[in-house]
Motif scaffolding. Structure first.
Motif, PDB file in Angstrom:
ATOM      1  N   VAL A  96       0.848  -1.186   0.000  1.00 48.53           N
ATOM      2  CA  VAL A  96       0.000   0.000   0.000  1.00 48.53           C
ATOM      3  C   VAL A  96       0.887   1.241   0.000  1.00 48.53           C
ATOM      4  O   VAL A  96       1.938   1.274   0.646  1.00 48.53           O
ATOM      5  CB  VAL A  96      -0.978   0.013   1.203  1.00 48.53           C
ATOM      6  N   TYR A 136      -2.812   9.765   2.317  1.00 45.15           N
ATOM      7  CA  TYR A 136      -3.033   8.335   2.139  1.00 45.15           C
ATOM      8  C   TYR A 136      -3.670   7.661   3.361  1.00 45.15           C
ATOM      9  O   TYR A 136      -3.872   6.453   3.354  1.00 45.15           O
ATOM     10  CB  TYR A 136      -1.706   7.650   1.804  1.00 45.15           C
ATOM     11  N   THR A 139      -6.993   5.487   2.827  1.00 38.57           N
ATOM     12  CA  THR A 139      -6.726   4.196   2.167  1.00 38.57           C
ATOM     13  C   THR A 139      -6.071   3.218   3.129  1.00 38.57           C
ATOM     14  O   THR A 139      -6.447   2.051   3.190  1.00 38.57           O
ATOM     15  CB  THR A 139      -5.814   4.399   0.947  1.00 38.57           C
ATOM     16  N   GLU A 142      -8.561   1.932   5.697  1.00 36.77           N
ATOM     17  CA  GLU A 142      -9.468   0.968   5.077  1.00 36.77           C
ATOM     18  C   GLU A 142      -8.801  -0.380   4.900  1.00 36.77           C
ATOM     19  O   GLU A 142      -9.383  -1.424   5.198  1.00 36.77           O
ATOM     20  CB  GLU A 142      -9.955   1.482   3.714  1.00 36.77           C
ATOM     21  N   ARG A 143      -7.570  -0.367   4.419  1.00 40.10           N
ATOM     22  CA  ARG A 143      -6.851  -1.614   4.149  1.00 40.10           C
ATOM     23  C   ARG A 143      -6.537  -2.374   5.438  1.00 40.10           C
ATOM     24  O   ARG A 143      -6.475  -3.590   5.446  1.00 40.10           O
ATOM     25  CB  ARG A 143      -5.557  -1.334   3.392  1.00 40.10           C
TER      26      ARG A 143
END
Length: 146
Positions: A96, A136, A139, A142-143
């Motif tokens: 990521v 970021y 994201t 969420e990941r």
């Protein structure tokens, strides 16, 4: 969605997906499966030697002075010829982007620390500590299901 696995020593290894329609989740799953099973190899340079890099051994990709480096679990930095966005296109979903100049392997996060200023400090299993930029954070959360 159901997942069915048939083990047969004589079978050809393949993944078959049956669906009523193509969804964004299914599309992401297929892209990730393609990346995982058709593992790309990257070439990294250390001194005058060129090494084939196994992505499973990479904890981080870091840009330093416009040069992308792959940082291994034993903290060896291998220089890459590709740009970070090019690497991002070929690595599996366990990587990521955490900033404009860094991408990490989620499998090698030791722990997270939420800072009072809203940043997330990431301690990696190779001993490195880094920070996720605010851009970021959504994201990353969420990941990691935060």
């Amino acid at each position: 969605m159901k997942i069915e696995i048939k083990i047969d020593a004589n079978a050809e290894e393949k993944i078959i997906v049956s669906a009523k329609q193509m969804t964004s989740d299914l599309s992401e799953f297929l892209k990730d499966a393609e990346k995982r099973f058709n593992r790309p190899k990257l070439n990294g340079r250390l001194d005058e030697k060129v090494y084939l890099i196994d992505l499973d051994k990479i904890a981080q990709f870091v840009v330093v002075n416009k040069q992308v480096n792959a940082i291994t679990l034993n903290n060896t930095a291998l220089r890459l010829d590709q740009r970070l966005y090019q690497i991002e296109e070929v690595v599996a979903s366990n990587f990521v982007r955490i900033s404009k100049s860094e991408m990490i392997n989620l499998d090698y996060i030791d722990y997270l620390k939420l800072e009072p200023n809203g940043l997330v400090q990431l301690a990696m299993k190779n001993g490195n500590t880094t920070y996720a930029s605010r851009r970021y954070l959504k994201t990353i959360k969420e990941r990691l299901s935060l």
